[in-house]
Design an enzyme around this catalytic site. Structure first.
Site, PDB file in Angstrom:
ATOM      1  N   CYS A   2       0.821  -1.210   0.000  1.00  0.00           N
ATOM      2  CA  CYS A   2       0.000   0.000   0.000  1.00  0.00           C
ATOM      3  C   CYS A   2       0.857   1.263   0.000  1.00  0.00           C
ATOM      4  CB  CYS A   2      -0.884   0.036   1.226  1.00  0.00           C
ATOM      5  SG  CYS A   2      -1.852  -1.433   1.461  1.00  0.00           S
ATOM      6  N   ARG A  27       4.875   0.230  -6.117  1.00  0.00           N
ATOM      7  CA  ARG A  27       4.851  -0.629  -4.930  1.00  0.00           C
ATOM      8  C   ARG A  27       3.873  -1.794  -5.090  1.00  0.00           C
ATOM      9  NH1 ARG A  27       6.589   2.514  -0.193  1.00  0.00           N
ATOM     10  NH2 ARG A  27       5.200   1.329   1.123  1.00  0.00           N
ATOM     11  N   TRP A  73      -3.127  -2.618  -1.501  1.00  0.00           N
ATOM     12  CA  TRP A  73      -2.801  -3.985  -1.925  1.00  0.00           C
ATOM     13  C   TRP A  73      -3.558  -4.877  -0.945  1.00  0.00           C
ATOM     14  CZ3 TRP A  73      -0.352  -8.454  -0.129  1.00  0.00           C
ATOM     15  CH2 TRP A  73       0.087  -9.345  -1.116  1.00  0.00           C
ATOM     16  N   ASN A  99      -1.654   2.204   6.033  1.00  0.00           N
ATOM     17  CA  ASN A  99      -0.771   1.136   5.520  1.00  0.00           C
ATOM     18  C   ASN A  99      -0.451   0.225   6.681  1.00  0.00           C
ATOM     19  OD1 ASN A  99      -0.502   2.386   3.111  1.00  0.00           O
ATOM     20  ND2 ASN A  99       1.693   2.735   3.230  1.00  0.00           N
ATOM     21  N   GLY A 100      -0.444  -1.066   6.446  1.00  0.00           N
ATOM     22  CA  GLY A 100      -0.059  -1.981   7.524  1.00  0.00           C
ATOM     23  C   GLY A 100      -1.182  -2.952   7.836  1.00  0.00           C
ATOM     24  N   GLU A 470      17.442 -17.305  -9.473  1.00  0.00           N
ATOM     25  CA  GLU A 470      17.047 -15.920  -9.710  1.00  0.00           C
ATOM     26  C   GLU A 470      16.466 -15.753 -11.125  1.00  0.00           C
ATOM     27  OE1 GLU A 470      16.272 -13.373  -8.324  1.00  0.00           O
ATOM     28  OE2 GLU A 470      16.598 -11.707  -9.692  1.00  0.00           O
ATOM     29  N   LYS A 474      12.751 -14.389 -12.046  1.00  0.00           N
ATOM     30  CA  LYS A 474      12.539 -13.222 -12.918  1.00  0.00           C
ATOM     31  C   LYS A 474      11.556 -13.560 -14.021  1.00  0.00           C
ATOM     32  CE  LYS A 474      13.635 -10.875 -11.143  1.00  0.00           C
ATOM     33  NZ  LYS A 474      14.124 -10.437  -9.874  1.00  0.00           N
ATOM     34  N   GLU A 477       7.875 -14.203 -12.693  1.00  0.00           N
ATOM     35  CA  GLU A 477       7.113 -13.095 -12.107  1.00  0.00           C
ATOM     36  C   GLU A 477       6.651 -12.082 -13.133  1.00  0.00           C
ATOM     37  OE1 GLU A 477       9.192 -10.858  -9.038  1.00  0.00           O
ATOM     38  OE2 GLU A 477      11.065 -11.060 -10.098  1.00  0.00           O
ATOM     39  N   HIS A 493      16.575 -37.387 -10.619  1.00  0.00           N
ATOM     40  CA  HIS A 493      16.000 -37.936  -9.378  1.00  0.00           C
ATOM     41  C   HIS A 493      14.501 -37.634  -9.278  1.00  0.00           C
ATOM     42  CE1 HIS A 493      19.920 -39.195  -8.056  1.00  0.00           C
ATOM     43  NE2 HIS A 493      20.379 -37.995  -8.367  1.00  0.00           N
ATOM     44  N   LYS A 588       6.043  -4.199  -4.569  1.00  0.00           N
ATOM     45  CA  LYS A 588       7.487  -3.944  -4.539  1.00  0.00           C
ATOM     46  C   LYS A 588       8.065  -4.188  -3.155  1.00  0.00           C
ATOM     47  CE  LYS A 588      11.468  -2.702  -6.115  1.00  0.00           C
ATOM     48  NZ  LYS A 588      12.147  -3.764  -6.856  1.00  0.00           N
TER      49      LYS A 588
HETATM   50  C1  F6R Z   1      11.692 -10.324  -7.041  1.00  0.00           C
HETATM   51  C2  F6R Z   1      11.698  -9.436  -5.892  1.00  0.00           C
HETATM   52  C3  F6R Z   1      11.372 -10.019  -4.573  1.00  0.00           C
HETATM   53  C4  F6R Z   1      12.189  -9.335  -3.468  1.00  0.00           C
HETATM   54  C5  F6R Z   1      11.706  -9.822  -2.097  1.00  0.00           C
HETATM   55  C6  F6R Z   1      12.552  -9.241  -0.992  1.00  0.00           C
HETATM   56  O1  F6R Z   1      12.015  -9.644  -8.221  1.00  0.00           O
HETATM   57  O2  F6R Z   1      11.906  -8.259  -6.017  1.00  0.00           O
HETATM   58  O3  F6R Z   1      11.566 -11.394  -4.549  1.00  0.00           O
HETATM   59  O4  F6R Z   1      13.541  -9.623  -3.656  1.00  0.00           O
HETATM   60  O5  F6R Z   1      10.372  -9.447  -1.918  1.00  0.00           O
HETATM   61  O6  F6R Z   1      12.509  -7.858  -0.993  1.00  0.00           O
HETATM   62  P1  F6R Z   1      13.626  -7.009  -0.288  1.00  0.00           P
HETATM   63  O7  F6R Z   1      14.904  -7.248  -1.011  1.00  0.00           O
HETATM   64  O8  F6R Z   1      13.163  -5.587  -0.421  1.00  0.00           O
HETATM   65  O9  F6R Z   1      13.704  -7.474   1.133  1.00  0.00           O
END
Ligand code: F6R
Length: 593
Positions: A2, A27, A73, A99-100, A470, A474, A477, A493, A588
């Site tokens: 949010c 976000r 959110w 927020n929260g 990773e 990527k 997502e 396996h 985000k």
């Molecule tokens: C994926 C991504 C998330 C963050 C995760 C941790 O592209 O951005 O997997 O890496 O939510 O976020 P931070 O690094 O802000 O703790």
């Protein structure tokens, strides 16, 4: 998650709040709303959907000098108009955005609010009514807000307006960021500094358990004992241009392109000729420990695997990577003298913060490695290191991953005191990434070949496997293609059963010791119908390989090979017409557990 924006001053609040909300779109959110004061009335506009839609429904002719807005959110209750913020108290006097998460909202409802009617499924609506409840007991608004927030368990950044006094915005903060900025034309409040850029010269990031109110030119802050607290403002040194996409179609592409200059910037920040600029306390803290526990989520967790590699190889200290959300609720055996290192781009990730608090309460030192010096984790940890990646706007993290790895490599070198060629090798890695960026059309062509896939697998071993994790994250997502990473040796396996005719399997081969065995494992999948794709380091490449990664030091290969995978994910997502910077269901900074 949010986002909150509030404004009080001489400019038009609607424009300031809506453009602030638009800047917080990165976000992640599913609904948006705004409350504007006009002629001592509070007008509320809100709905499910984007800020552009809110702009359409908030098509008002009046101008207002006070407004509060929110992007939601969904946590408690589905994304719809009723659950969107702002929320209003039953007597329509108090309007707020939040927020929260309020953990004890059901209990508070039963204890105080049996006679109240609720229109949404949110935890937030109880806060508006709780303020009304205490105000009805004869408390002035400041006291009613204080009494209400003192009852709340959980996290909140709150902006509250009182219809009977529309010259103030009440504010409160606990465990969720809230920033107040001052400028010539008023005061802006937001959950992040970005909406302050262009309006404010100075700002303060509120401490937990702070509340108070702002007028158009004053900020008054109090602790929960109702004692006014003094504070210093910091200078805001960001311009609104810093948050633009520039000539790029998407923030993600811009951020991928920033990576070589981030590596060079980190070399400048952390190296003074051959000497490393990291405080002796941090180095000593690691030297004193017998085990390093790396704690993170998502991309930051995948970066932690490289940190583990550096600390074990260079410093000879056993290291383990923990998923923050698991570690909160488990009690691993903690022997001797551990040190906890937390990697987090945002520094606001709820799961990581919960672990940090848990182990700091037990007296274990913590080092936060984040992209935000003002974040909760940076402030909470015993020590903090900055990754200097600059604001990351695209939801899918790219530049933070490589910056985290680079900082951990530098930190491990500083702790080990070993003479390595790291500085020089980092410069070579920056050049190698530039070469990949020049050749990105080749990656776009590979994207065209896989865009129709329903499933895709990345395979590798050791360091390359960690990059596969990773790379798979990527791709899934932002392209929404089901993608998994497998350690290539594990395929036979069980997972090889998933290989069907035409399923793309991408092998990452950058390590001499595992190159040939990964290639053998790839042939096993090809024999079962897979479409094989190879990203290989130049020194071990073969004529049929699909993308050649310029040579770099083997231990820095991830920060280079990952760029190929980031670009592949980007192109597949754009070919599919997806909203690359704001993928569905994602936020985000993940500020709820
Ligand atoms: C994926 C991504 C998330 C963050 C995760 C941790 O592209 O951005 O997997 O890496 O939510 O976020 P931070 O690094 O802000 O703790």
């Amino acid at each position: 998650m949010c986002g909150i924006v509030g404004y009080i001053g001489s400019k038009d609040a609607k424009d300031t709040v809506l453009s602030g909300l638009q800047q917080l779109e990165y976000r992640g959110y599913d609904s948006a709303g705004i409350a504007l004061v006009h002629d001592h009335e509070i007008k509320i506009y809100k709905d499910q959907g984007r800020v552009d839609h809110l702009r359409e429904i908030c098509n008002v002719s009046f101008s207002s000098n006070l407004g509060i807005g929110h992007t939601r959110w969904a946590t408690h209750g589905i994304p719809n108009k009723l659950n969107s913020h702002p929320h209003i108290s039953n007597n329509e006097r108090f309007v707020l955005v939040h927020n929260g998460v309020i953990e004890n909202y059901k209990k508070l409802k039963l204890t105080y609010l049996n006679d109240y009617k609720f229109y949404s499924e949110t935890d937030t609506e109880i806060i508006a009514n709780l303020i009304e409840y205490f105000s009805n007991q004869g408390k002035d608004t400041r006291d009613a807000v204080l009494t209400a927030i003192s009852e709340l368990e959980g996290s909140y950044a709150l902006l509250v307006i009182d219809k009977k006094d529309t010259n103030k915005i009440y504010i409160a903060k606990n465990k969720t960021p809230l920033i107040v900025g001052t400028g010539e034309s008023g005061i802006t409040i937001a959950s992040d500094v970005i909406p302050l850029a262009g309006h404010c010269k100075n700002y303060i990031s509120l401490e937990d358990k702070t509340f108070g109110y702002v007028t158009s030119d004053e900020i008054h802050l109090f602790n929960y004992f109702n004692k006014e607290i003094s504070f210093d403002m910091k200078q805001l040194d960001i311009s609104s241009n810093a948050f633009g996409k520039g000539d790029y179609d998407h923030f993600m592409l811009k951020e991928i392109h920033e990576q070589p200059s981030i590596i060079r910037h980190l070399v400048q920040e952390y190296f003074d000729k051959e000497k490393i600029n990291i405080s002796t306390e941090i180095i000593q803290c690691i030297k004193n420990c017998t085990k390093i526990n790396l704690v993170a989520c998502g991309t930051s967790m995948y970066a932690s695997y490289m940190a583990k590699y550096y600390f074990e190889k260079l410093c000879n200290i056993p290291s383990e990577v923990f998923v923050a959300s698991e570690l909160v609720y488990s009690s691993p055996l903690i022997l001797d003298k551990p040190c906890f290192i937390y990697l987090s781009q945002s520094g606001e990730t709820a799961d990581s913060i919960a672990v940090m608090k848990k182990f700091m309460d037990k007296g274990f030192p913590s080092i936060a490695i984040t992209n935000s010096v003002n974040s909760t984790m940076a402030n909470l940890a015993t020590y903090h290191l900055n990754i200097f990646a600059g604001k990351e706007i695209a939801v899918a993290s790219t530049k933070a991953y490589i910056a985290q790895i680079v900082v951990c490599a530098i930190l491990a070198k500083a702790v080990s005191g070993q003479k390595t060629n790291l500085k020089n090798n980092l410069s070579k890695a920056a050049l190698a990434i530039e070469k990949i960026l020049e050749d990105k059309i080749l990656i776009k062509n590979i994207a065209k070949e896989i865009v129709k896939a329903n499933d895709l697998f990345y395979i590798g071993r050791g360091i390359d496997y960690w990059v596969c994790l990773e790379a798979a994250l990527k791709l899934k997502e932002i392209s929404y293609i089901h993608t998994e990473a497998f350690s290539s040796g594990e395929l036979k396996h069980g997972s090889i059963a998933l290989i069907d005719q035409g399923v793309p399997v991408i092998a990452i081969c950058t390590q001499e010791g595992t190159n040939s065995i990964v290639r053998s494992n790839l042939i096993e999948t090809k024999s079962r119908g897979a479409k094989d794709i190879v990203f290989a380091m130049e020194s071990m490449s073969e004529a049929s390989d699909d993308f050649i990664i310029p040579n770099v030091a083997h231990y820095l290969a991830p920060i280079v090979s990952v760029v190929v995978c980031q670009l592949l994910a980007y192109y597949v997502a754009t070919l599919k017409g997806n909203d690359v910077d704001k993928p569905k269901n994602l936020a985000k900074s993940v500020t709820v557990e």
